[in-house]
Motif scaffolding. Structure first.
Motif, PDB file in Angstrom:
ATOM      1  N   GLN A  31      -5.469  -2.536  13.432  1.00 32.60           N
ATOM      2  CA  GLN A  31      -5.882  -2.584  12.036  1.00 32.60           C
ATOM      3  C   GLN A  31      -6.530  -3.909  11.651  1.00 32.60           C
ATOM      4  N   THR A  32      -7.529  -3.837  10.757  1.00 39.28           N
ATOM      5  CA  THR A  32      -8.090  -5.041  10.163  1.00 39.28           C
ATOM      6  C   THR A  32      -7.140  -5.537   9.079  1.00 39.28           C
ATOM      7  N   GLU A  33      -7.364  -6.758   8.630  1.00 41.18           N
ATOM      8  CA  GLU A  33      -6.499  -7.306   7.593  1.00 41.18           C
ATOM      9  C   GLU A  33      -6.571  -6.488   6.306  1.00 41.18           C
ATOM     10  N   SER A  34      -7.782  -6.144   5.870  1.00 42.17           N
ATOM     11  CA  SER A  34      -7.921  -5.419   4.602  1.00 42.17           C
ATOM     12  C   SER A  34      -7.329  -4.020   4.689  1.00 42.17           C
ATOM     13  N   TYR A  35      -7.434  -3.378   5.838  1.00 38.09           N
ATOM     14  CA  TYR A  35      -6.857  -2.044   6.039  1.00 38.09           C
ATOM     15  C   TYR A  35      -5.331  -2.125   5.985  1.00 38.09           C
ATOM     16  N   ALA A  36      -4.766  -3.091   6.708  1.00 41.32           N
ATOM     17  CA  ALA A  36      -3.313  -3.265   6.707  1.00 41.32           C
ATOM     18  C   ALA A  36      -2.810  -3.595   5.306  1.00 41.32           C
ATOM     19  N   ARG A  37      -3.542  -4.452   4.607  1.00 38.54           N
ATOM     20  CA  ARG A  37      -3.131  -4.832   3.246  1.00 38.54           C
ATOM     21  C   ARG A  37      -3.136  -3.617   2.316  1.00 38.54           C
ATOM     22  N   ALA A  38      -4.134  -2.753   2.464  1.00 34.93           N
ATOM     23  CA  ALA A  38      -4.197  -1.548   1.634  1.00 34.93           C
ATOM     24  C   ALA A  38      -2.994  -0.648   1.885  1.00 34.93           C
ATOM     25  N   ILE A  39      -2.577  -0.540   3.136  1.00 31.34           N
ATOM     26  CA  ILE A  39      -1.419   0.293   3.473  1.00 31.34           C
ATOM     27  C   ILE A  39      -0.149  -0.280   2.855  1.00 31.34           C
ATOM     28  N   PHE A  40       0.073  -1.576   3.013  1.00 30.20           N
ATOM     29  CA  PHE A  40       1.296  -2.179   2.472  1.00 30.20           C
ATOM     30  C   PHE A  40       1.279  -2.218   0.948  1.00 30.20           C
ATOM     31  N   THR A  41       0.113  -2.345   0.354  1.00 30.86           N
ATOM     32  CA  THR A  41       0.013  -2.361  -1.101  1.00 30.86           C
ATOM     33  C   THR A  41       0.362  -1.000  -1.691  1.00 30.86           C
ATOM     34  N   ALA A  42       0.014   0.074  -0.983  1.00 31.05           N
ATOM     35  CA  ALA A  42       0.267   1.430  -1.475  1.00 31.05           C
ATOM     36  C   ALA A  42       1.692   1.908  -1.190  1.00 31.05           C
ATOM     37  N   ARG A  43       2.432   1.141  -0.419  1.00 30.05           N
ATOM     38  CA  ARG A  43       3.776   1.567  -0.007  1.00 30.05           C
ATOM     39  C   ARG A  43       4.688   1.781  -1.209  1.00 30.05           C
ATOM     40  N   GLN A  44       5.543   2.785  -1.127  1.00 29.54           N
ATOM     41  CA  GLN A  44       6.545   3.079  -2.159  1.00 29.54           C
ATOM     42  C   GLN A  44       7.939   3.024  -1.540  1.00 29.54           C
ATOM     43  N   PRO A  45       8.933   2.395  -2.186  1.00 25.50           N
ATOM     44  CA  PRO A  45       8.827   1.571  -3.391  1.00 25.50           C
ATOM     45  C   PRO A  45       7.891   0.375  -3.159  1.00 25.50           C
ATOM     46  N   LEU A  46       7.332  -0.149  -4.239  1.00 22.80           N
ATOM     47  CA  LEU A  46       6.351  -1.206  -4.130  1.00 22.80           C
ATOM     48  C   LEU A  46       6.934  -2.464  -3.479  1.00 22.80           C
ATOM     49  N   LEU A  47       6.119  -3.116  -2.657  1.00 22.04           N
ATOM     50  CA  LEU A  47       6.492  -4.390  -2.052  1.00 22.04           C
ATOM     51  C   LEU A  47       5.960  -5.528  -2.912  1.00 22.04           C
ATOM     52  N   GLY A  48       6.666  -6.650  -2.951  1.00 25.37           N
ATOM     53  CA  GLY A  48       6.182  -7.831  -3.652  1.00 25.37           C
ATOM     54  C   GLY A  48       4.992  -8.434  -2.931  1.00 25.37           C
ATOM     55  N   GLU A  49       4.197  -9.211  -3.660  1.00 23.98           N
ATOM     56  CA  GLU A  49       2.995  -9.804  -3.065  1.00 23.98           C
ATOM     57  C   GLU A  49       3.338 -10.689  -1.869  1.00 23.98           C
ATOM     58  N   GLY A  50       4.436 -11.444  -1.984  1.00 18.94           N
ATOM     59  CA  GLY A  50       4.830 -12.304  -0.879  1.00 18.94           C
ATOM     60  C   GLY A  50       5.192 -11.502   0.366  1.00 18.94           C
ATOM     61  N   GLU A  51       5.910 -10.408   0.168  1.00 20.92           N
ATOM     62  CA  GLU A  51       6.296  -9.581   1.320  1.00 20.92           C
ATOM     63  C   GLU A  51       5.081  -8.893   1.926  1.00 20.92           C
ATOM     64  N   ILE A  52       4.126  -8.495   1.089  1.00 21.15           N
ATOM     65  CA  ILE A  52       2.894  -7.906   1.611  1.00 21.15           C
ATOM     66  C   ILE A  52       2.178  -8.906   2.500  1.00 21.15           C
ATOM     67  N   ASP A  53       2.068 -10.153   2.026  1.00 19.59           N
ATOM     68  CA  ASP A  53       1.407 -11.191   2.813  1.00 19.59           C
ATOM     69  C   ASP A  53       2.108 -11.399   4.149  1.00 19.59           C
TER      70      ASP A  53
END
Length: 281
Positions: free
Chosen positions: A124-146
């Motif tokens: 995965q590219t960074e932006s693709y991986a970020r999109a997956i973690f951002t859409a995850r439910q329950p929502l992840l915090g920005e720090g955990e996404i990073d």
């Protein structure tokens, strides 16, 4: 930094951010855009961006290449040893349930992926991986996404670490057409797949939508063989993951994978289809 001075995880992150800022300053001083720098060095614009933002470990060969291109006079090259020490001491923050698999993956001499929903994490590219973690439910915090994005990207060093592992991937065509994160993110992801598929240790195949029935209809899985150990399998669905070590079950999954590969397009046809889908987005 003294040769034997310890470097903890936070210190490593600070070092990478500082080097990223130095790369940006030198690039801008040379009058180059991120795309122009990447094109001249053989890296994607996204990789340059990620390094400059401190989100991706600046690999020694990248730093040395940038130093030569922009006439950094050794400013970046001198940090190579510090980067190597930081990489060896850093602890990648994988979720606890994923750690057993991550350890085996790092030691694998063979890796085989069958993907039905998303591009395998190792590709995965960074932006693709970020999109997956951002859409995850329950929502992840920005720090955990990073943290999770950084951990996922750090695993990709496996693909180029010597001795090179043998890697094969079968991706369902529907995964190529699903625009996770939007069309632009998906285009960049498919372009990255084309580069990875051209690597000599990677065999990338696509299972076309025209395939009416196949052995993988029960879901995705991963097969891997750690050096000096028996092969194992890994399956994950929703929040449930399982490392399969029973050799009879692993054998069955390996047989299924062989059947899936036989029904998929060959690597040349697969790369042509990926390029076709990329142009259509």
């Amino acid at each position: 930094m003294a040769e034997n001075e310890p470097l903890d995880e936070a210190g490593g992150a600070d070092l990478f951010r500082a080097l990223g800022r130095q790369v940006q300053v030198l690039r801008e001083r040379a009058g180059l855009s991120r795309r122009e720098l990447g094109d001249q060095l053989g890296y994607s614009e996204e990789t340059v961006f990620s390094v400059e933002r401190g989100r991706r470990t600046p690999q020694p060969e990248f730093l040395e290449a940038v130093d030569r291109l922009v006439d950094g006079r050794g400013l970046l090259s001198v940090a190579v040893e510090d980067v190597e020490r930081a990489k060896s001491r850093s602890r990648v923050r994988h979720p606890a349930w994923f750690l057993d698999y991550a350890r085996l993956e790092k030691a694998a001499v063979e890796l085989h992926f069958y993907a039905t929903l998303t591009i395998p994490g190792l590709l995965q590219t960074e932006s693709y991986a970020r999109a997956i973690f951002t859409a995850r439910q329950p929502l992840l915090g920005e720090g955990e996404i990073d943290e999770r994005v950084a951990a996922r990207l750090s695993r990709q060093e496996i693909l180029t670490a010597w001795p090179l592992p043998t890697v094969s991937v079968v991706i369902e065509e529907a995964v190529l057409r699903r625009c996770i994160g939007g069309a632009l993110v998906q285009q960049h992801q498919l372009a990255s797949l084309l580069r990875i598929g051209a690597m000599r240790n990677v065999h990338l195949q696509v299972l076309p939508l025209t395939c009416e029935g196949h052995a993988g209809m029960e879901g995705p899985f991963i097969l891997l063989t750690p050096k000096g150990r028996q092969p194992v399998a890994y399956v994950e669905v929703q929040d449930v993951s399982r490392l399969v070590t029973d050799q009879e079950q692993v054998r069955i999954l390996a047989a299924r994978y062989g059947s899936i590969r036989a029904q998929a397009l060959d690597p040349v046809q697969s790369l042509a289809l990926i390029e076709k889908v990329r142009r259509e987005l």
